[in-house]
Each structure stands twice: as C-alpha cells, then as structure tokens.
Design a protein around this motif. Structure first.
Motif, PDB file in Angstrom:
ATOM      1  N   PRO A 109      59.626  23.821  44.211  1.00 36.73           N
ATOM      2  CA  PRO A 109      59.328  23.362  42.851  1.00 36.73           C
ATOM      3  C   PRO A 109      60.614  23.033  42.093  1.00 36.73           C
ATOM      4  CG  PRO A 109      59.056  25.738  43.070  1.00 36.73           C
ATOM      5  CD  PRO A 109      59.284  25.221  44.447  1.00 36.73           C
ATOM      6  N   PRO A 110      60.489  22.253  41.014  1.00 39.28           N
ATOM      7  CA  PRO A 110      59.242  21.780  40.411  1.00 39.28           C
ATOM      8  C   PRO A 110      58.647  20.593  41.167  1.00 39.28           C
ATOM      9  CG  PRO A 110      61.096  20.951  39.167  1.00 39.28           C
ATOM     10  CD  PRO A 110      61.668  21.876  40.212  1.00 39.28           C
ATOM     11  N   PHE A 111      57.310  20.512  41.140  1.00 35.75           N
ATOM     12  CA  PHE A 111      56.587  19.406  41.749  1.00 35.75           C
ATOM     13  C   PHE A 111      56.012  18.525  40.638  1.00 35.75           C
ATOM     14  CE2 PHE A 111      55.902  23.183  44.497  1.00 35.75           C
ATOM     15  CZ  PHE A 111      56.639  22.773  45.595  1.00 35.75           C
ATOM     16  N   PHE A 112      55.994  17.212  40.888  1.00 40.39           N
ATOM     17  CA  PHE A 112      55.517  16.294  39.851  1.00 40.39           C
ATOM     18  C   PHE A 112      54.527  15.280  40.414  1.00 40.39           C
ATOM     19  CE2 PHE A 112      59.697  17.662  38.325  1.00 40.39           C
ATOM     20  CZ  PHE A 112      59.381  18.091  37.048  1.00 40.39           C
ATOM     21  N   ASP A 113      53.564  14.924  39.570  1.00 38.79           N
ATOM     22  CA  ASP A 113      52.648  13.818  39.830  1.00 38.79           C
ATOM     23  C   ASP A 113      52.985  12.698  38.857  1.00 38.79           C
ATOM     24  OD1 ASP A 113      51.210  15.209  41.788  1.00 38.79           O
ATOM     25  OD2 ASP A 113      49.860  16.101  40.297  1.00 38.79           O
ATOM     26  N   TYR A 114      52.884  11.460  39.331  1.00 38.67           N
ATOM     27  CA  TYR A 114      53.168  10.285  38.519  1.00 38.67           C
ATOM     28  C   TYR A 114      51.865   9.513  38.318  1.00 38.67           C
ATOM     29  CZ  TYR A 114      58.029  11.330  39.668  1.00 38.67           C
ATOM     30  OH  TYR A 114      59.245  11.947  39.827  1.00 38.67           O
ATOM     31  N   TYR A 115      51.476   9.342  37.063  1.00 38.60           N
ATOM     32  CA  TYR A 115      50.208   8.712  36.716  1.00 38.60           C
ATOM     33  C   TYR A 115      50.436   7.247  36.328  1.00 38.60           C
ATOM     34  CZ  TYR A 115      47.988  13.313  36.583  1.00 38.60           C
ATOM     35  OH  TYR A 115      47.490  14.549  36.924  1.00 38.60           O
ATOM     36  N   PHE A 116      49.609   6.361  36.905  1.00 31.98           N
ATOM     37  CA  PHE A 116      49.717   4.932  36.650  1.00 31.98           C
ATOM     38  C   PHE A 116      48.344   4.341  36.369  1.00 31.98           C
ATOM     39  CE2 PHE A 116      53.327   6.013  39.287  1.00 31.98           C
ATOM     40  CZ  PHE A 116      54.373   5.260  38.778  1.00 31.98           C
ATOM     41  N   ILE A 117      48.348   3.223  35.675  1.00 30.61           N
ATOM     42  CA  ILE A 117      47.152   2.420  35.463  1.00 30.61           C
ATOM     43  C   ILE A 117      47.335   1.092  36.202  1.00 30.61           C
ATOM     44  CG2 ILE A 117      45.674   1.264  33.780  1.00 30.61           C
ATOM     45  CD1 ILE A 117      45.530   4.273  33.648  1.00 30.61           C
ATOM     46  N   VAL A 118      46.300   0.685  36.927  1.00 22.22           N
ATOM     47  CA  VAL A 118      46.360  -0.592  37.640  1.00 22.22           C
ATOM     48  C   VAL A 118      46.280  -1.733  36.625  1.00 22.22           C
ATOM     49  CG1 VAL A 118      45.247  -2.079  39.342  1.00 22.22           C
ATOM     50  CG2 VAL A 118      45.277   0.405  39.685  1.00 22.22           C
ATOM     51  N   LYS A 122      40.345  -1.418  41.244  1.00 21.94           N
ATOM     52  CA  LYS A 122      40.301  -2.545  40.318  1.00 21.94           C
ATOM     53  C   LYS A 122      41.238  -2.304  39.130  1.00 21.94           C
ATOM     54  CE  LYS A 122      35.521  -3.991  41.269  1.00 21.94           C
ATOM     55  NZ  LYS A 122      35.455  -3.279  42.547  1.00 21.94           N
ATOM     56  N   LYS A 123      41.423  -3.344  38.359  1.00 20.18           N
ATOM     57  CA  LYS A 123      42.216  -3.265  37.135  1.00 20.18           C
ATOM     58  C   LYS A 123      41.696  -2.136  36.247  1.00 20.18           C
ATOM     59  CE  LYS A 123      43.866  -6.203  33.346  1.00 20.18           C
ATOM     60  NZ  LYS A 123      43.460  -5.349  32.220  1.00 20.18           N
ATOM     61  N   ASP A 124      42.617  -1.379  35.674  1.00 20.45           N
ATOM     62  CA  ASP A 124      42.371  -0.248  34.770  1.00 20.45           C
ATOM     63  C   ASP A 124      41.992   1.044  35.485  1.00 20.45           C
ATOM     64  OD1 ASP A 124      42.948  -1.795  32.528  1.00 20.45           O
ATOM     65  OD2 ASP A 124      40.867  -2.428  32.286  1.00 20.45           O
ATOM     66  N   ASP A 125      41.928   1.042  36.813  1.00 24.35           N
ATOM     67  CA  ASP A 125      41.783   2.305  37.532  1.00 24.35           C
ATOM     68  C   ASP A 125      43.087   3.088  37.434  1.00 24.35           C
ATOM     69  OD1 ASP A 125      39.203   1.797  38.273  1.00 24.35           O
ATOM     70  OD2 ASP A 125      39.679   1.136  40.303  1.00 24.35           O
ATOM     71  N   ARG A 126      42.981   4.402  37.563  1.00 19.35           N
ATOM     72  CA  ARG A 126      44.174   5.250  37.515  1.00 19.35           C
ATOM     73  C   ARG A 126      44.560   5.647  38.931  1.00 19.35           C
ATOM     74  NH1 ARG A 126      42.845   9.042  33.945  1.00 19.35           N
ATOM     75  NH2 ARG A 126      44.212   8.307  32.268  1.00 19.35           N
ATOM     76  N   ILE A 127      45.862   5.626  39.217  1.00 21.13           N
ATOM     77  CA  ILE A 127      46.390   6.050  40.509  1.00 21.13           C
ATOM     78  C   ILE A 127      47.451   7.115  40.267  1.00 21.13           C
ATOM     79  CG2 ILE A 127      47.675   5.340  42.568  1.00 21.13           C
ATOM     80  CD1 ILE A 127      46.393   2.613  42.336  1.00 21.13           C
ATOM     81  N   VAL A 128      47.303   8.239  40.945  1.00 21.87           N
ATOM     82  CA  VAL A 128      48.265   9.339  40.848  1.00 21.87           C
ATOM     83  C   VAL A 128      49.064   9.380  42.145  1.00 21.87           C
ATOM     84  CG1 VAL A 128      48.573  11.798  40.434  1.00 21.87           C
ATOM     85  CG2 VAL A 128      46.606  10.600  39.436  1.00 21.87           C
ATOM     86  N   ARG A 171      38.212   4.977  37.379  1.00 29.09           N
ATOM     87  CA  ARG A 171      38.268   5.801  38.577  1.00 29.09           C
ATOM     88  C   ARG A 171      39.712   6.235  38.835  1.00 29.09           C
ATOM     89  NH1 ARG A 171      35.588   1.687  42.667  1.00 29.09           N
ATOM     90  NH2 ARG A 171      37.154   0.413  41.603  1.00 29.09           N
ATOM     91  N   THR A 172      39.876   7.414  39.447  1.00 25.59           N
ATOM     92  CA  THR A 172      41.203   7.959  39.730  1.00 25.59           C
ATOM     93  C   THR A 172      41.357   8.197  41.219  1.00 25.59           C
ATOM     94  OG1 THR A 172      41.321   9.035  37.560  1.00 25.59           O
ATOM     95  CG2 THR A 172      42.833   9.824  39.275  1.00 25.59           C
ATOM     96  N   TYR A 173      42.473   7.746  41.778  1.00 30.15           N
ATOM     97  CA  TYR A 173      42.780   7.938  43.186  1.00 30.15           C
ATOM     98  C   TYR A 173      44.144   8.614  43.294  1.00 30.15           C
ATOM     99  CZ  TYR A 173      39.254   4.245  43.335  1.00 30.15           C
ATOM    100  OH  TYR A 173      38.122   3.506  43.149  1.00 30.15           O
ATOM    101  N   ARG A 174      44.255   9.499  44.258  1.00 28.46           N
ATOM    102  CA  ARG A 174      45.482  10.289  44.410  1.00 28.46           C
ATOM    103  C   ARG A 174      46.042  10.120  45.817  1.00 28.46           C
ATOM    104  NH1 ARG A 174      47.714  14.992  42.026  1.00 28.46           N
ATOM    105  NH2 ARG A 174      46.097  14.831  40.417  1.00 28.46           N
ATOM    106  N   PHE A 175      47.380   9.925  45.890  1.00 32.34           N
ATOM    107  CA  PHE A 175      48.038   9.722  47.181  1.00 32.34           C
ATOM    108  C   PHE A 175      49.416  10.370  47.194  1.00 32.34           C
ATOM    109  CE2 PHE A 175      45.302   6.005  46.566  1.00 32.34           C
ATOM    110  CZ  PHE A 175      44.588   5.987  47.756  1.00 32.34           C
ATOM    111  N   PHE A 176      49.816  10.832  48.379  1.00 32.25           N
ATOM    112  CA  PHE A 176      51.216  11.154  48.649  1.00 32.25           C
ATOM    113  C   PHE A 176      51.895   9.886  49.131  1.00 32.25           C
ATOM    114  CE2 PHE A 176      49.512  15.419  48.909  1.00 32.25           C
ATOM    115  CZ  PHE A 176      50.540  16.208  48.413  1.00 32.25           C
TER     116      PHE A 176
END
Length: 281
Positions: free
Chosen positions: A59-68, A45-51, A2-7
C-alpha cells in the motif's frame, strides 16, 4: 451509467495512467484484452464509467476512475474523474498453501474463492494423497485470479506458484523467517493448556467444536495469532494428510486448528478457514 473494473496489464499504459491523466487513451495496441472486453463483450458506450487499477506490491493502493467520452475503432477516449485509495486489501499478508485436489475444476473453484477472500499468495503443493493427474496450467490459473480480483474490487492479484512436494515445502518453510504457518487438521482433540498454546496442536474453538475451548470469546482460533508478519494456512488433500505428513507437522510443532466434528470437502475447508482468518483481521 454502467461501471467496469480492470487491472492494467501493460506497463506502458500503467506508466501513462500515473501521470497527469486528464484524458487517457485506452488503446487496443497497449491493452488488447481490456479493449476486446469493453468493445466486443461488454459493448461499453459513451458515459459509462471505467475503473482502472495498477497493481502494486504494497500500500497505498489506488483506483483511477474515468468516464468514457468517445468510442473509436482502436481506442477508448476516457476523461479522468477521480483517483481513490483502494482499502479492500487485508491488513496482513494471507497465504493459502493448497494440497493439489483431484480435479482441475475443483482447483479452479478454490483459486477463484481464495482470491475473492483476499489471499496474497497461493502455493500449490503435491501431498502424499494428492491425486492431481493433469498439467498445471498457470496461464489459466492467473486468468482466474485476475478476473476474481476485478470482480471483488481488489487492489492486488494473488501470486500463484507450484512449491513441489508438501514434505519439501514444510522443510523449507520451517527454515525461513516468515509469518506463522497454521494447519487445518481433521479430528483434532481439545486444545492444550495455556502454557502449551504456542507449541502444540490447537483446535478452532467452541463455536465449531463443543469439546474445544479457546482463549478468545468469539471462538475464532485466528484471533489469538499475531498476523503482522503474515499468516499461511495449509489445507490437506482429499483423504487428509498421510501419517508421515502428520508426523512431520507434529515434529515441526506447527499450530493446528479444527474445523469441527464433521468431515468437510476440501473446497469447504478452504473457504471456512480463509473466512475465519479474514474475520479476525
């Protein structure tokens, strides 16, 4: 997965994110709202993705991708995956100048949809026919915009402010050097000649009004506007603009456009106007 996105809300965590973030600790002390959402509401949970996104003004604007990697009582341990440019913002600054509606729920709906459509700024104004008799709860407004920006994968959260009476806003706007202010005007007649196009009210076009024509084959009024310095769209309240406001708009020689022959609800006019502006980018 699952992927969740936050500012990110907190400057401390924003600064840490922009460093070498092989491992990033999303702590309850730094980001209590995000931590609560992930732990109690979403049950990440573990292995979910969080942006995670750090809001910037330009700009430029960036998103940072992580794995729990680990879920602890007071923190999420995240493993950095990639940094990716976010290109979801419009190529021009789009402002919605909104005459206050009669109900808070209608205002909340408009704020949400305007954010999804990409506005950079929402200026609330009290028009002569505005019948908003409630306190302006900017904490709630900003939360609505934040959640809508996260849901629509934006890189910016729009600024929301109160600009006082519409009459005063128009006077002040005209004296400043900024982008073009356009007005959605009901019952607008056919457009003027080409020589008058920059000074007289203009309709939207044949695609929505059979009596109107535009210079652009698509019938989109906004295709004929230079938006590099920004574009503002003014929407009137329920009942439309008063006679005095219409006279002021005419005296200021603002560009006007029609949304067709039918009378639209205020929220419909907002969505249609912003949508046409976005499609013209």
């Amino acid at each position: 997965m699952r992927t969740y996105r936050f500012f990110l809300r907190n400057q401390i965590s924003s600064d840490a994110l922009q460093q070498d973030c092989g491992i990033f600790y999303l702590r309850e002390t730094d980001e209590p709202e995000i931590f609560f959402q992930l732990q109690k509401v979403l049950r990440a949970k573990k292995d979910d993705r969080i942006v995670l996104t750090v809001q910037r003004e330009s700009p430029p604007f960036f998103d940072y991708y992580f794995i729990v990697r680990s879920v602890q009582p007071k923190e999420f341990v995240l493993s950095f995956e990639q940094k990716k440019e976010n290109n979801n913002e419009l190529a021009f600054n789009l402002e919605l100048v909104l005459s206050l509606p009669n109900k808070p729920d209608k205002l909340a709906f408009i704020l949400q949809k305007a954010t999804e459509l990409g506005v950079a700024k929402i200026s609330l104004a009290m028009a002569d026919f505005s019948d908003f008799k409630h306190p302006l709860k900017f904490e709630r407004f900003n939360k609505i915009a934040l959640e809508a920006a996260e849901q629509s994968e934006r890189a910016r959260i729009p600024e929301i402010l109160f600009s006082g009476k519409l009459k005063d806003f128009l006077d002040q706007y005209h004296t400043k050097e900024k982008g073009i202010l356009t007005v959605a005007m009901e019952h607008l007649s056919a457009r003027p000649s080409r020589s008058e196009a920059n000074t007289a009210p203009r309709p939207l076009g044949a695609s929505l009004n059979n009596e109107a024509q535009t210079d652009d084959e698509s019938g989109n009024f906004f295709n004929n506007i230079n938006k590099k310095d920004g574009l503002s769209i003014l929407i009137g309240p329920e009942g439309g603009f008063s006679a005095l406001e219409k006279q002021q708009i005419a005296d200021l020689r603002l560009s006007c456009f029609s949304l067709g022959k039918r009378v639209l609800r205020m929220e419909t006019a907002v969505i249609l106007s912003l949508g046409l502006a976005v499609l013209s980018s």
